[in-house]
Design an enzyme around this catalytic site. Structure first.
Site, PDB file in Angstrom:
ATOM      1  CG  ASP A  97      43.907  14.947  17.664  1.00 17.97           C
ATOM      2  OD1 ASP A  97      43.118  15.384  16.797  1.00 17.97           O
ATOM      3  OD2 ASP A  97      45.116  15.228  17.687  1.00 17.97           O
ATOM      4  CG  ASP A 143      40.697  17.775  13.097  1.00 16.15           C
ATOM      5  OD1 ASP A 143      41.689  18.377  13.527  1.00 16.15           O
ATOM      6  OD2 ASP A 143      39.912  18.266  12.290  1.00 16.15           O
TER       7      ASP A 143
END
Length: 289
Positions: free
Chosen positions: A210, A212
């Site tokens: 991802d 973050d």
């Protein structure tokens, strides 16, 4: 390569490895408590292997509660010379996209609730952490991952946060814009420090799941999306591991296996014999001399 034993510490999503000859699970006792789980050993295309699920099978240990000292001690007890950490992470860089692997070469440690050294009062030691990962092992992992079809970034700074919560938006922006970090995770510290103290060749493959919370087009971290990406990353991680035999270098220009050579400060007659006994696996080479 006959003297090498590669231990893989599997992070979130990686709880086993395939293809081992003569696989066997070991329950190992250490002076630092029990490791995260039993440890799987075997041989993969001539390379002796060990595998430890960092969070335990079923993911029972939080990042803070992982028994890092016991894990490193147990792996060395079984004969490990090299440790490859395979860990999920968030990315602070657009180009380090979900699904990519980053061969980490630097760390910033923001953890606060963990035992970070095997040494303490009674036997003091200071190891260098200027170059905390083994370049040779990292290069082997990069080559194996690329051969498995993964986009690999060689080099990156890993911010180790305490967790278990993810970053605030302000923290995410600070780590990215002001601290120059590339990826973020919760588990590679103090693991890397302890591996260094144990004179093991250590490298980290950070698997991006991802962005973050900093990325304006992706919003906050979504666990359901992370799990979906983890599944694909795990498949690639297993292919990378399968490609490591034959790529392990014979030498290391960093002398990872001699990290304690001049590190122990306490005079022999002042050392606590109880602590010295606990250190027999990780530091016996220098303490027995």
């Amino acid at each position: 390569m006959t003297d090498h034993m590669l231990a893989v510490i599997g992070g979130s999503g990686l709880y086993e490895i395939d293809g081992l000859t003569d696989p066997r699970w070991h329950r190992v006792t250490t002076p630092w408590g029990d490791p995260s789980d039993a440890i799987l050993t075997g041989t993969l295309d001539g390379l002796r292997m060990a595998f430890l699920p960092r969070h335990g099978r079923g993911h029972v240990h939080s990042p803070t509660d992982v028994p890092y000292r016991a894990n490193i001690d147990a792996l060395k007890q079984l004969g490990a010379t090299h440790v490859l950490s395979v860990s999920a992470c968030g990315s602070f860089r657009e180009e380090m996209a979900p699904g990519d692997f980053v061969i980490v070469d630097q760390f910033i440690d923001r953890t606060v609730n963990r035992e970070k050294s095997f040494f303490s009062q009674g036997c003091v030691a200071h190891v260098s952490m200027a170059h905390p990962t083994c370049r040779a092992l990292g290069a082997a992992a990069a080559e194996a991952a690329q051969a498995a079809g993964v986009k690999v970034h060689r080099g990156g700074t890993y911010l180790a946060m305490e967790g278990p919560q993810f970053s605030t938006l302000a923290e995410s922006r600070m780590y990215r814009e002001h601290w120059g970090c590339d990826v973020i995770g919760m588990t590679n510290m103090p693991e890397a420090k302890l591996a260094r103290e144990a004179e093991l060749h250590y490298a980290t493959v950070a698997m991006v799941t991802d962005y973050d919370s900093w990325h304006p087009d992706h919003g906050e971290v979504d666990v359901t999306q992370i799990i979906a990406t983890l599944s694909a990353n795990t498949t690639h991680a297993k292919a990378m591991i399968a490609g490591l035999p034959g790529r392990m270098a014979e030498g290391c220009d960093q002398a990872c296996d001699a990290a304690l050579e001049f590190a122990v400060m306490t005079a022999p007659d002042k050392r606590d014999p109880v602590l010295v006994d606990r250190l027999s696996t990780v530091a016996g080479r220098v303490l027995r001399g």
